[in-house]
Design a protein around this motif. Structure first.
Motif, PDB file in Angstrom:
ATOM      1  N   UNK A  29       0.838  -1.201   0.000  1.00  0.00           N
ATOM      2  CA  UNK A  29       0.000   0.000   0.000  1.00  0.00           C
ATOM      3  C   UNK A  29       0.873   1.251   0.000  1.00  0.00           C
ATOM      4  N   UNK A  30       1.907   1.273   0.834  1.00  0.00           N
ATOM      5  CA  UNK A  30       2.804   2.433   0.891  1.00  0.00           C
ATOM      6  C   UNK A  30       3.512   2.622  -0.447  1.00  0.00           C
ATOM      7  N   UNK A  31       3.881   1.538  -1.095  1.00  0.00           N
ATOM      8  CA  UNK A  31       4.540   1.623  -2.409  1.00  0.00           C
ATOM      9  C   UNK A  31       3.604   2.258  -3.438  1.00  0.00           C
ATOM     10  N   UNK A  32       2.356   1.830  -3.436  1.00  0.00           N
ATOM     11  CA  UNK A  32       1.379   2.398  -4.369  1.00  0.00           C
ATOM     12  C   UNK A  32       1.129   3.874  -4.072  1.00  0.00           C
ATOM     13  N   UNK A  33       1.010   4.192  -2.797  1.00  0.00           N
ATOM     14  CA  UNK A  33       0.804   5.591  -2.417  1.00  0.00           C
ATOM     15  C   UNK A  33       1.993   6.448  -2.815  1.00  0.00           C
ATOM     16  N   UNK A  34       3.198   5.901  -2.691  1.00  0.00           N
ATOM     17  CA  UNK A  34       4.393   6.660  -3.065  1.00  0.00           C
ATOM     18  C   UNK A  34       4.400   6.950  -4.559  1.00  0.00           C
ATOM     19  N   UNK A  35       4.018   5.973  -5.363  1.00  0.00           N
ATOM     20  CA  UNK A  35       3.954   6.204  -6.812  1.00  0.00           C
ATOM     21  C   UNK A  35       2.935   7.286  -7.133  1.00  0.00           C
ATOM     22  N   UNK A  36       1.773   7.235  -6.485  1.00  0.00           N
ATOM     23  CA  UNK A  36       0.746   8.252  -6.708  1.00  0.00           C
ATOM     24  C   UNK A  36       1.214   9.619  -6.218  1.00  0.00           C
ATOM     25  N   UNK A  37       1.886   9.628  -5.076  1.00  0.00           N
ATOM     26  CA  UNK A  37       2.400  10.889  -4.522  1.00  0.00           C
ATOM     27  C   UNK A  37       3.448  11.496  -5.441  1.00  0.00           C
ATOM     28  N   UNK A  38       4.323  10.674  -5.972  1.00  0.00           N
ATOM     29  CA  UNK A  38       5.360  11.174  -6.872  1.00  0.00           C
ATOM     30  C   UNK A  38       4.773  11.638  -8.201  1.00  0.00           C
ATOM     31  N   UNK A  39       3.578  11.136  -8.539  1.00  0.00           N
ATOM     32  CA  UNK A  39       2.875  11.600  -9.739  1.00  0.00           C
ATOM     33  C   UNK A  39       2.155  12.925  -9.467  1.00  0.00           C
ATOM     34  N   UNK A  40       2.213  13.390  -8.209  1.00  0.00           N
ATOM     35  CA  UNK A  40       1.658  14.685  -7.857  1.00  0.00           C
ATOM     36  C   UNK A  40       0.251  14.675  -7.310  1.00  0.00           C
ATOM     37  N   UNK A  41      -0.259  13.501  -6.933  1.00  0.00           N
ATOM     38  CA  UNK A  41      -1.625  13.429  -6.422  1.00  0.00           C
ATOM     39  C   UNK A  41      -1.633  13.814  -4.944  1.00  0.00           C
ATOM     40  N   UNK A  42      -2.271  14.943  -4.586  1.00  0.00           N
ATOM     41  CA  UNK A  42      -2.149  15.475  -3.225  1.00  0.00           C
ATOM     42  C   UNK A  42      -2.717  14.578  -2.127  1.00  0.00           C
ATOM     43  N   UNK A  43      -3.811  13.879  -2.394  1.00  0.00           N
ATOM     44  CA  UNK A  43      -4.365  12.987  -1.375  1.00  0.00           C
ATOM     45  C   UNK A  43      -3.368  11.890  -1.028  1.00  0.00           C
ATOM     46  N   UNK A  44      -2.664  11.390  -2.048  1.00  0.00           N
ATOM     47  CA  UNK A  44      -1.644  10.371  -1.827  1.00  0.00           C
ATOM     48  C   UNK A  44      -0.462  10.954  -1.055  1.00  0.00           C
ATOM     49  N   UNK A  45      -0.084  12.176  -1.375  1.00  0.00           N
ATOM     50  CA  UNK A  45       1.017  12.817  -0.662  1.00  0.00           C
ATOM     51  C   UNK A  45       0.693  12.936   0.822  1.00  0.00           C
TER      52      UNK A  45
END
Length: 79
Positions: A29-45
């Motif tokens: 889950x953290x890995x997926x969130x990190x990919x989303x966060x690095x793509x700039x998705x604020x909720x994931x960040x």
């Protein structure tokens, strides 16, 4: 890359991991969130910041937590 699908999948897996308690699910889950966060998705960040603050799926790191929270805040994301 659109971070929303990764965020939604990561959040769902994180919620599942909280119910079941499987450490590998937390890491994935953290890995997926990190990919989303690095793509700039604020909720994931923001959620990844929480993971770093609490050591969920990643090693506890308050500096990284603050960095991801800051990225979300700079996009006016505040839950």
């Amino acid at each position: 890359m659109d971070g929303k699908p990764l965020y939604e999948s990561g959040k769902l897996l994180l919620e599942q991991a909280e119910r079941i308690g499987n450490p590998e699910d937390f890491r994935q889950a953290a890995k997926m969130l990190k990919e989303a966060a690095e793509a700039g998705y604020p909720e994931a960040q923001f959620l990844l910041g929480n993971c770093y603050a609490d050591g969920i799926g990643v090693s506890r790191n308050l500096i990284k937590a603050a960095a991801f929270w800051g990225k979300a805040a700079r996009q006016d994301y505040a839950p």
